[in-house]
Design a protein around this motif. Structure first.
Motif, PDB file in Angstrom:
ATOM      1  N   PRO A   1       3.236 -46.488  18.385  1.00 54.81           N
ATOM      2  CA  PRO A   1       3.392 -45.088  17.960  1.00 54.81           C
ATOM      3  C   PRO A   1       3.354 -44.901  16.452  1.00 54.81           C
ATOM      4  CG  PRO A   1       5.453 -45.970  18.849  1.00 54.81           C
ATOM      5  CD  PRO A   1       4.387 -46.952  19.183  1.00 54.81           C
ATOM      6  N   ARG A   2       3.871 -45.860  15.688  1.00 53.76           N
ATOM      7  CA  ARG A   2       3.870 -45.685  14.234  1.00 53.76           C
ATOM      8  C   ARG A   2       2.446 -45.649  13.697  1.00 53.76           C
ATOM      9  NH1 ARG A   2       7.264 -48.995   9.547  1.00 53.76           N
ATOM     10  NH2 ARG A   2       6.593 -47.633   7.837  1.00 53.76           N
ATOM     11  N   ALA A   3       1.598 -46.538  14.201  1.00 58.18           N
ATOM     12  CA  ALA A   3       0.204 -46.540  13.744  1.00 58.18           C
ATOM     13  C   ALA A   3      -0.494 -45.255  14.153  1.00 58.18           C
ATOM     14  CB  ALA A   3      -0.532 -47.755  14.326  1.00 58.18           C
TER      15      ALA A   3
ATOM     16  N   VAL B   1      -4.946 -38.939   9.562  1.00 57.12           N
ATOM     17  CA  VAL B   1      -5.867 -39.133   8.444  1.00 57.12           C
ATOM     18  C   VAL B   1      -7.304 -39.162   8.947  1.00 57.12           C
ATOM     19  CG1 VAL B   1      -6.495 -40.651   6.534  1.00 57.12           C
ATOM     20  CG2 VAL B   1      -4.095 -40.385   7.155  1.00 57.12           C
ATOM     21  N   LEU B   2      -7.524 -39.855  10.075  1.00 53.29           N
ATOM     22  CA  LEU B   2      -8.862 -39.873  10.675  1.00 53.29           C
ATOM     23  C   LEU B   2      -9.306 -38.458  11.052  1.00 53.29           C
ATOM     24  CD1 LEU B   2      -8.994 -42.982  13.063  1.00 53.29           C
ATOM     25  CD2 LEU B   2     -10.656 -42.400  11.285  1.00 53.29           C
ATOM     26  N   ALA B   3      -8.380 -37.686  11.611  1.00 55.16           N
ATOM     27  CA  ALA B   3      -8.704 -36.317  12.012  1.00 55.16           C
ATOM     28  C   ALA B   3      -9.056 -35.462  10.796  1.00 55.16           C
ATOM     29  CB  ALA B   3      -7.533 -35.700  12.772  1.00 55.16           C
ATOM     30  N   ALA B   4      -8.292 -35.612   9.714  1.00 57.39           N
ATOM     31  CA  ALA B   4      -8.550 -34.826   8.507  1.00 57.39           C
ATOM     32  C   ALA B   4      -9.909 -35.170   7.905  1.00 57.39           C
ATOM     33  CB  ALA B   4      -7.439 -35.071   7.484  1.00 57.39           C
ATOM     34  N   VAL B   5     -10.205 -36.460   7.829  1.00 56.13           N
ATOM     35  CA  VAL B   5     -11.499 -36.889   7.287  1.00 56.13           C
ATOM     36  C   VAL B   5     -12.633 -36.404   8.178  1.00 56.13           C
ATOM     37  CG1 VAL B   5     -12.920 -38.904   6.783  1.00 56.13           C
ATOM     38  CG2 VAL B   5     -10.539 -38.874   6.073  1.00 56.13           C
ATOM     39  N   THR B   6     -12.427 -36.469   9.484  1.00 55.58           N
ATOM     40  CA  THR B   6     -13.451 -36.009  10.434  1.00 55.58           C
ATOM     41  C   THR B   6     -13.692 -34.508  10.299  1.00 55.58           C
ATOM     42  OG1 THR B   6     -12.871 -37.764  12.000  1.00 55.58           O
ATOM     43  CG2 THR B   6     -14.062 -35.869  12.864  1.00 55.58           C
TER      44      THR B   6
ATOM     45  N   VAL C   1      -7.221 -53.233  14.482  1.00 56.05           N
ATOM     46  CA  VAL C   1      -7.246 -51.793  14.729  1.00 56.05           C
ATOM     47  C   VAL C   1      -7.065 -51.028  13.412  1.00 56.05           C
ATOM     48  CG1 VAL C   1      -6.065 -49.876  15.861  1.00 56.05           C
ATOM     49  CG2 VAL C   1      -6.404 -52.037  17.088  1.00 56.05           C
ATOM     50  N   VAL C   2      -6.130 -51.491  12.596  1.00 54.96           N
ATOM     51  CA  VAL C   2      -5.871 -50.842  11.312  1.00 54.96           C
ATOM     52  C   VAL C   2      -7.093 -50.949  10.405  1.00 54.96           C
ATOM     53  CG1 VAL C   2      -4.415 -50.847   9.263  1.00 54.96           C
ATOM     54  CG2 VAL C   2      -3.397 -51.285  11.510  1.00 54.96           C
ATOM     55  N   VAL C   3      -7.705 -52.137  10.370  1.00 54.02           N
ATOM     56  CA  VAL C   3      -8.885 -52.343   9.524  1.00 54.02           C
ATOM     57  C   VAL C   3     -10.037 -51.445   9.979  1.00 54.02           C
ATOM     58  CG1 VAL C   3     -10.671 -54.005   8.858  1.00 54.02           C
ATOM     59  CG2 VAL C   3      -8.276 -54.698   8.862  1.00 54.02           C
ATOM     60  N   ALA C   4     -10.236 -51.365  11.306  1.00 54.87           N
ATOM     61  CA  ALA C   4     -11.305 -50.518  11.840  1.00 54.87           C
ATOM     62  C   ALA C   4     -11.080 -49.054  11.464  1.00 54.87           C
ATOM     63  CB  ALA C   4     -11.384 -50.672  13.357  1.00 54.87           C
ATOM     64  N   ALA C   5      -9.829 -48.607  11.518  1.00 53.24           N
ATOM     65  CA  ALA C   5      -9.514 -47.225  11.157  1.00 53.24           C
ATOM     66  C   ALA C   5      -9.784 -46.975   9.681  1.00 53.24           C
ATOM     67  CB  ALA C   5      -8.057 -46.921  11.489  1.00 53.24           C
ATOM     68  N   LEU C   6      -9.392 -47.908   8.827  1.00 56.79           N
ATOM     69  CA  LEU C   6      -9.618 -47.748   7.391  1.00 56.79           C
ATOM     70  C   LEU C   6     -11.110 -47.730   7.056  1.00 56.79           C
ATOM     71  CD1 LEU C   6      -6.825 -50.089   5.966  1.00 56.79           C
ATOM     72  CD2 LEU C   6      -6.838 -47.598   6.043  1.00 56.79           C
TER      73      LEU C   6
ATOM     74  N   PHE D   1     -16.623 -42.165   6.783  1.00 55.32           N
ATOM     75  CA  PHE D   1     -16.800 -40.730   6.958  1.00 55.32           C
ATOM     76  C   PHE D   1     -16.550 -39.958   5.670  1.00 55.32           C
ATOM     77  CE2 PHE D   1     -16.904 -41.852  11.362  1.00 55.32           C
ATOM     78  CZ  PHE D   1     -17.753 -40.906  11.909  1.00 55.32           C
ATOM     79  N   ALA D   2     -15.739 -40.509   4.786  1.00 57.65           N
ATOM     80  CA  ALA D   2     -15.596 -39.890   3.470  1.00 57.65           C
ATOM     81  C   ALA D   2     -16.920 -39.979   2.713  1.00 57.65           C
ATOM     82  CB  ALA D   2     -14.476 -40.572   2.689  1.00 57.65           C
ATOM     83  N   ALA D   3     -17.580 -41.146   2.804  1.00 56.07           N
ATOM     84  CA  ALA D   3     -18.875 -41.325   2.141  1.00 56.07           C
ATOM     85  C   ALA D   3     -19.945 -40.426   2.758  1.00 56.07           C
ATOM     86  CB  ALA D   3     -19.303 -42.793   2.235  1.00 56.07           C
TER      87      ALA D   3
END
Length: 293
Positions: free
Chosen positions: A31-33, A40-45, A254-259, A265-267
């Motif tokens: 849950p913490r992740a 953050v993924l949603a905001a960038v998307t 999982v964390v690395v893939a998200a980052l 997507f920022a690029a």
């Protein structure tokens, strides 16, 4: 032009992927992740969706066919409309935060507890004004000392880990990109699960009992609140999760893939906005129609 279409489609594909993830995948595993990475993924998307729509609209408006120009202006109108919805959400959140700040002013210390005289059993965290945990006298009377401690620790976890910031981030993203609407509930549930685990680190049974008893006490209330409370999320899943051992941290992969996804997507967003700039305000010596080639 084909490359532009592919890049413009990627943000929408990501939106659908996030929405799909919210269905079959149970976030109790980490849950913490979930509560920190997904917003953050949603905001960038959502930002990438805005960039995608703007770039395609600018290309269509700069083209010759009248139907393409009309479609371009329609897309710009959609962007303006979704931005207005997001702005309205921000205004409501700010107003709500100002109203709630009075509780923090009553707390003895930053993030302290405020006891409110009320016949309604309730507890919630107030992030504005320095933060405070608000709990009613009715709930205090109904819980044991161990359960009351668990409820207070649960609400303090919302403040400690800034859950309100993350839940409002995904709310704002969903205001612009409606495909992300189911993600909001997913993140809110993860925030409750994270707070449950924080409260249960010393007495897991008391935390489980506190969640179950509080929701039973509040079952007759028909209130709708935007605050994070001990009865939020899917309560049945929360109680069931507290009968099991504490979840393990998210896998590093999982964390690395998200980052990597966030950076990618920022690029993409910057590239799409550059396309719009090239069409609308081309640089000196640049052919404004070069994007079609």
């Amino acid at each position: 032009m084909m490359l532009l279409l592919v890049l413009a489609a990627l943000p929408w594909i990501m939106s659908i992927a996030l929405r799909t993830y919210c269905g079959p995948v149970d976030d109790d595993a980490s849950p913490r992740a979930t509560v920190t990475i997904i917003p953050v993924l949603a905001a960038v998307t959502a930002f990438a969706v805005a960039a995608s729509t703007t770039s395609l609209a600018s290309v269509l408006i700069a083209s010759q066919p009248a139907i393409a120009v009309a479609a371009g202006f329609g897309m710009i109108g959609w962007v303006v409309y979704r931005l207005a919805l997001a702005a309205g959400h921000i205004v409501r959140v700010v107003a709500s935060s100002r109203d709630a700040a009075k509780f923090a002013a009553e707390a003895d210390v930053r993030g302290g507890t405020v006891l409110v005289e009320s016949t309604e059993p309730d507890a919630f965290a107030v992030a504005s004004g320095g933060g405070a945990v608000v709990i009613t006298t009715a709930l205090v009377a109904a819980l044991s000392d161990a359960e009351l401690t668990a409820v207070i620790e649960h609400e303090r976890a919302h403040l400690r880990f800034r859950h309100t910031f993350f839940t409002q981030t995904v709310e704002l993203a969903a205001q612009f990109d409606p495909v992300l609407r189911p993600v909001v509930g997913h993140v809110r549930h993860a925030a409750e699960r994270h707070a449950d685990e924080w409260a249960a680190r010393y007495d897991r049974h008391a935390a489980m009992s506190a969640v179950a008893k509080t929701v039973l006490l509040r079952a007759h209330l028909a209130r709708h609140s935007t605050s994070l409370s001990s009865t939020g999320g899917d309560v049945v899943r929360r109680v069931r999760a507290l009968t099991a051992p504490a979840p393990a941290p998210a896998r590093r992969s999982v964390v690395v893939a998200a980052l990597v996804s966030i950076a990618a997507f920022a690029a993409i967003s910057l590239g799409l906005l550059d396309v719009a700039q090239d069409v609308i305000v081309p640089e000196v010596g640049e052919n404004p129609t070069s994007v079609f080639r």
